[in-house]
Scaffold this motif. Structure first.
Motif, PDB file in Angstrom:
ATOM      1  N   GLU A  65      39.603  31.317  46.946  1.00 44.72           N
ATOM      2  CA  GLU A  65      39.250  30.431  45.823  1.00 44.72           C
ATOM      3  C   GLU A  65      38.125  31.024  44.975  1.00 44.72           C
ATOM      4  O   GLU A  65      38.236  31.121  43.757  1.00 44.72           O
ATOM      5  N   ARG A  66      37.056  31.455  45.634  1.00 47.70           N
ATOM      6  CA  ARG A  66      35.917  32.004  44.897  1.00 47.70           C
ATOM      7  C   ARG A  66      36.216  33.393  44.341  1.00 47.70           C
ATOM      8  O   ARG A  66      35.699  33.761  43.285  1.00 47.70           O
ATOM      9  N   GLY A  67      37.057  34.146  45.027  1.00 53.30           N
ATOM     10  CA  GLY A  67      37.468  35.456  44.525  1.00 53.30           C
ATOM     11  C   GLY A  67      38.255  35.346  43.231  1.00 53.30           C
ATOM     12  O   GLY A  67      38.056  36.129  42.302  1.00 53.30           O
ATOM     13  N   ILE A  68      39.139  34.356  43.151  1.00 48.78           N
ATOM     14  CA  ILE A  68      39.907  34.122  41.924  1.00 48.78           C
ATOM     15  C   ILE A  68      38.956  33.801  40.772  1.00 48.78           C
ATOM     16  O   ILE A  68      39.081  34.352  39.676  1.00 48.78           O
ATOM     17  N   ILE A  69      38.006  32.913  41.016  1.00 48.79           N
ATOM     18  CA  ILE A  69      37.042  32.537  39.983  1.00 48.79           C
ATOM     19  C   ILE A  69      36.267  33.772  39.513  1.00 48.79           C
ATOM     20  O   ILE A  69      36.102  34.006  38.317  1.00 48.79           O
ATOM     21  N   GLY A  86      44.279  38.325  51.208  1.00 47.95           N
ATOM     22  CA  GLY A  86      43.028  38.850  51.726  1.00 47.95           C
ATOM     23  C   GLY A  86      42.496  38.047  52.883  1.00 47.95           C
ATOM     24  O   GLY A  86      43.215  37.264  53.498  1.00 47.95           O
ATOM     25  N   ASP A  87      41.219  38.251  53.159  1.00 48.37           N
ATOM     26  CA  ASP A  87      40.572  37.566  54.274  1.00 48.37           C
ATOM     27  C   ASP A  87      39.259  36.948  53.798  1.00 48.37           C
ATOM     28  O   ASP A  87      39.089  36.711  52.614  1.00 48.37           O
ATOM     29  N   GLY A  88      38.340  36.720  54.690  1.00 49.16           N
ATOM     30  CA  GLY A  88      37.081  36.086  54.328  1.00 49.16           C
ATOM     31  C   GLY A  88      36.091  36.990  53.619  1.00 49.16           C
ATOM     32  O   GLY A  88      35.035  36.536  53.187  1.00 49.16           O
ATOM     33  N   ASN A  89      36.425  38.271  53.485  1.00 53.34           N
ATOM     34  CA  ASN A  89      35.510  39.226  52.856  1.00 53.34           C
ATOM     35  C   ASN A  89      36.059  39.879  51.603  1.00 53.34           C
ATOM     36  O   ASN A  89      35.310  40.149  50.675  1.00 53.34           O
ATOM     37  N   ILE A  90      37.350  40.178  51.601  1.00 53.16           N
ATOM     38  CA  ILE A  90      37.974  40.886  50.483  1.00 53.16           C
ATOM     39  C   ILE A  90      39.286  40.206  50.118  1.00 53.16           C
ATOM     40  O   ILE A  90      40.076  39.874  51.003  1.00 53.16           O
ATOM     41  N   VAL A  91      39.509  40.002  48.824  1.00 52.99           N
ATOM     42  CA  VAL A  91      40.802  39.521  48.354  1.00 52.99           C
ATOM     43  C   VAL A  91      41.301  40.435  47.238  1.00 52.99           C
ATOM     44  O   VAL A  91      40.520  40.949  46.445  1.00 52.99           O
ATOM     45  N   ARG A  92      42.608  40.635  47.222  1.00 53.59           N
ATOM     46  CA  ARG A  92      43.247  41.469  46.204  1.00 53.59           C
ATOM     47  C   ARG A  92      44.263  40.624  45.459  1.00 53.59           C
ATOM     48  O   ARG A  92      44.879  39.724  46.043  1.00 53.59           O
TER      49      ARG A  92
END
Length: 102
Positions: A65-69, A86-92
């Motif tokens: 959620e925060r990675g998208i933002i 991704g996981d709790g540290n990195i999202v692609r």
């Protein structure tokens, strides 16, 4: 002594922003989202978000959620939510051709 050196190396690596091979050479854009510092790497319609803030209560869903933002703020483009992994540290994720408006 070896354990202390190993622990120091792990601590140093845990605090760095190392993108995947696809984004080597791309400068990150750091974005603050709800108290988290997230480094965003983007190139050629793809993006990667790396959480820099230590948070023991994080979850993969919260990071997505925060990675998208963070990616939408940093790139100015809307994320294709079907591609977020991704996981709790990195999202692609992949970006759409639609401009992001806040």
């Amino acid at each position: 002594m070896r354990m202390m050196v190993f622990a120091a190396v792990l601590a140093a690596l845990g605090a760095c922003s190392s993108p995947s091979l696809r984004f080597v050479g791309v400068e990150p854009v750091t974005v603050e989202v709800e108290g988290w510092s997230i480094d965003v790497y983007a190139d050629d319609g793809a993006a990667e978000a790396i959480r820099m803030t230590v948070d023991w209560d994080q979850t993969p869903a919260l990071m997505r959620e925060r990675g998208i933002i963070a990616v939408e703020r940093a790139t100015g483009w809307v994320v294709d939510r079907r591609t977020v992994k991704g996981d709790g540290n990195i999202v692609r994720m992949r970006l759409t051709s639609q401009p992001y408006t806040q």
